[in-house]
Scaffold this active site. Structure first.
Site, short mmCIF file in Angstrom:
data_model
loop_
_atom_site.label_atom_id
_atom_site.label_comp_id
_atom_site.label_asym_id
_atom_site.label_seq_id
_atom_site.Cartn_x
_atom_site.Cartn_y
_atom_site.Cartn_z
N ALA A 150 -25.48 2.28 18.84
CA ALA A 150 -26.52 1.28 20.86
C ALA A 150 -27.35 3.39 20.20
CB ALA A 150 -25.67 1.69 21.52
N ASN A 200 -11.80 16.40 16.12
CA ASN A 200 -12.30 14.48 15.67
C ASN A 200 -13.18 14.14 15.14
OD1 ASN A 200 -11.97 11.60 16.68
ND2 ASN A 200 -12.79 12.34 18.46
N ASN A 221 -48.55 -6.94 -34.12
CA ASN A 221 -49.19 -5.52 -33.57
C ASN A 221 -50.45 -6.01 -32.51
OD1 ASN A 221 -50.07 -2.79 -34.09
ND2 ASN A 221 -51.64 -3.71 -33.43
N ALA A 229 -61.05 -7.36 -33.63
CA ALA A 229 -61.61 -5.76 -32.84
C ALA A 229 -62.48 -6.79 -32.27
CB ALA A 229 -61.98 -4.78 -32.98
N ASN A 286 -28.33 13.64 13.37
CA ASN A 286 -28.75 13.96 15.41
C ASN A 286 -30.42 14.29 14.83
OD1 ASN A 286 -26.73 12.83 16.45
ND2 ASN A 286 -25.31 15.10 16.17
N LYS A 330 -31.46 5.38 15.51
CA LYS A 330 -31.13 6.81 14.98
C LYS A 330 -30.97 5.88 13.92
CE LYS A 330 -27.96 8.89 16.40
NZ LYS A 330 -27.43 10.31 16.90
N HIS A 355 -51.31 1.86 -26.97
CA HIS A 355 -51.88 1.83 -25.68
C HIS A 355 -52.39 1.22 -24.87
CE1 HIS A 355 -52.32 4.27 -29.47
NE2 HIS A 355 -52.77 3.17 -29.89
#
Length: 454
Positions: free
Chosen positions: A10, A166, A374, A420, A224, A22, A360
């Site tokens: 809370a 504690n 390829n 190509a 904290n 938090k 590449h």
């Protein structure tokens, strides 16, 4: 007897200097409170009561649809008051385990030991011995038996010398907890209802009180402020890195690795520095992972290699496959056995077959690529027409020349060769050579433009 877990979440966390509650600040990309919730589930909790207050909307949005009972603490009047908000959902026969949303490193094994230490109808509290216990409540014993807990601001000089503190984590019988919470008073230095006061009540009622201790004090430390949050992050990462090394991974530098999920490794895995793991990552034997790589929700088979600065997300690498450096595998991508992609190759929803290579500068999206293929540099599968994605199929033993565009949907038959610079818009048959580039021209005596002097 049901295990009912109460998680206190809370607080605002003013010292965090943040609008975020938090408990939502992250450790390893997961909120602190989610770490605690996950641990509670892992020990077999039958119910989880989440006591919330500040930032309710953000908390509910972040935690989503989980098996949680949301219990509002409208005013923060102390830990005892916080636990009391969960009373409507606690049965008399329950064992109530009290945890804290800002103590994220508590381990399941520690909580199991605490529960095992709780006597029938008795109480068990988790304590730890500190060299410097300043700021913590002290465990007060008489003849070795716990008789109470005194908070720092209420302690006398003799009590301040006690080193056993504690942690706030305890296991309590449901019926007795209800009774003790009803007796709490805020007549103390803080003006709050201390949960710790129930220990003195338990002693006065003749209830047996046992203690257990964590393997390490870091388990029970909270955050904290952001400095403490960073310290917990480093402790968490060190603990997870140790698990990987025990499992068979060789970490080049255990202090320079980030584990933000669940990682499973085989034997003889080599991990270089600055590697990040996120989500569920499964790694086989003899895998090598280069510096700066990022692995997210992926599977890596034996003998695979991920070279430096590659990103593997939602993808699979087969046996002896390799990726990188600077490669990117997006969700749905898969490299089959011995397949390879090199620098600046991106794959998405694509399979690269056995022994196939894209060395590449290529984009392979929505593609099924066979064995022995390829892929030349600069190849692009043009998978998107502005409205829909389409599939490219490249069958076995195809040679794709550099700077080729494959406009999907399209299929390239076995053994075909693409020249190509070609733009392929129609299917190609088996063993065909296809060249679509413009015919080369030679202009002799060509005069280059000359710059005009101003």
């Amino acid at each position: 007897m049901a295990l009912n877990v109460v998680i206190l979440a809370a607080g605002k966390g003013t010292r965090m200097r943040s609008d975020l509650p938090k408990v939502l600040h992250p450790i390893a990309h997961k909120s602190m409170v989610q770490h605690v919730i996950d641990t509670a589930h892992s020990i077999g909790s039958d119910a989880i009561q989440l006591v919330y207050g500040y930032g309710a909307d953000k908390l509910k949005s972040a935690l989503g649809e989980q098996q949680l009972n949301w219990m509002l603490q409208a005013e923060q009047l102390g830990t005892g008051h916080a636990v009391a908000q969960a009373i409507p959902n606690i049965d008399d026969n329950d064992t109530v385990l009290i945890l804290y949303g800002d103590v994220p490193l508590i381990q399941a094994s520690t909580l199991e030991a605490l529960l095992a230490a709780r006597p029938d109808h008795g109480v068990a509290i988790l304590t730890v011995n500190l060299v410097n216990p300043t700021g913590y409540g002290r465990i007060v014993r008489e003849q070795g038996k716990v008789v109470g807990i005194v908070e720092q601001k209420d302690a006398n000089a003799e009590q301040l010398a006690i080193n056993e503190i504690n942690t706030g984590i305890m296991a309590v019988p449901g019926k007795a907890l209800k009774t003790w919470l009803g007796r709490l008073s805020n007549n103390n230095a803080q003006g709050e209802y201390y949960l710790t006061d129930i220990i003195a009540m338990a002693h006065a009622d003749g209830v047996e009180i046992n203690t257990a201790q964590p393997q390490s004090a870091i388990e029970v430390e909270g955050a904290n402020n952001r400095v403490q949050l960073a310290q917990l992050e480093r402790a968490y990462q060190a603990r997870e890195a140790e698990k990987l090394m025990i499992a068979g991974a060789n970490l080049r530098d255990p202090s320079r690795i980030d584990i933000r999920g669940e990682v499973t490794v085989g034997m003889d895995v080599m991990v270089d520095v600055n590697v990040i793991f996120e989500g569920k990552v499964v790694i086989g034997n003899n895998v090598s992972i280069g510096a700066g790589a990022i692995l997210i929700d992926c599977e890596i088979a034996d003998n695979a290699e991920i070279k430096p600065y590659s990103i593997i997300e939602g993808a699979k690498l087969g046996v002896a496959a390799s990726a990188g450096p600077f490669a990117r595998l997006r969700p749905g991508a898969e490299l089959m056995q011995d397949a390879h992609i090199g620098n600046f190759v991106e794959m998405k929803k694509a399979v690269l077959g056995v022994g196939s290579k894209a060395g590449h500068l290529a984009y392979l999206g929505d593609a099924q690529i066979g064995a022995g293929v390829n892929i030349g540099a600069g190849t692009i599968t043009c998978n998107y027409d502005g409205a829909n994605k389409h599939l490219t199929v490249i069958e076995d033993n195809v040679f794709v020349g550099s700077d080729t565009q494959l406009v999907a949907p399209v299929t390239i038959g076995k053994g075909a060769t693409l020249g190509a610079g070609s733009t392929i818009t129609r299917d190609v048959g088996e063993d065909e050579l296809v060249i679509t580039r413009v015919k080369q021209k030679h202009l002799t005596g060509w005069q280059r433009p000359v710059k005009i002097k101003k």
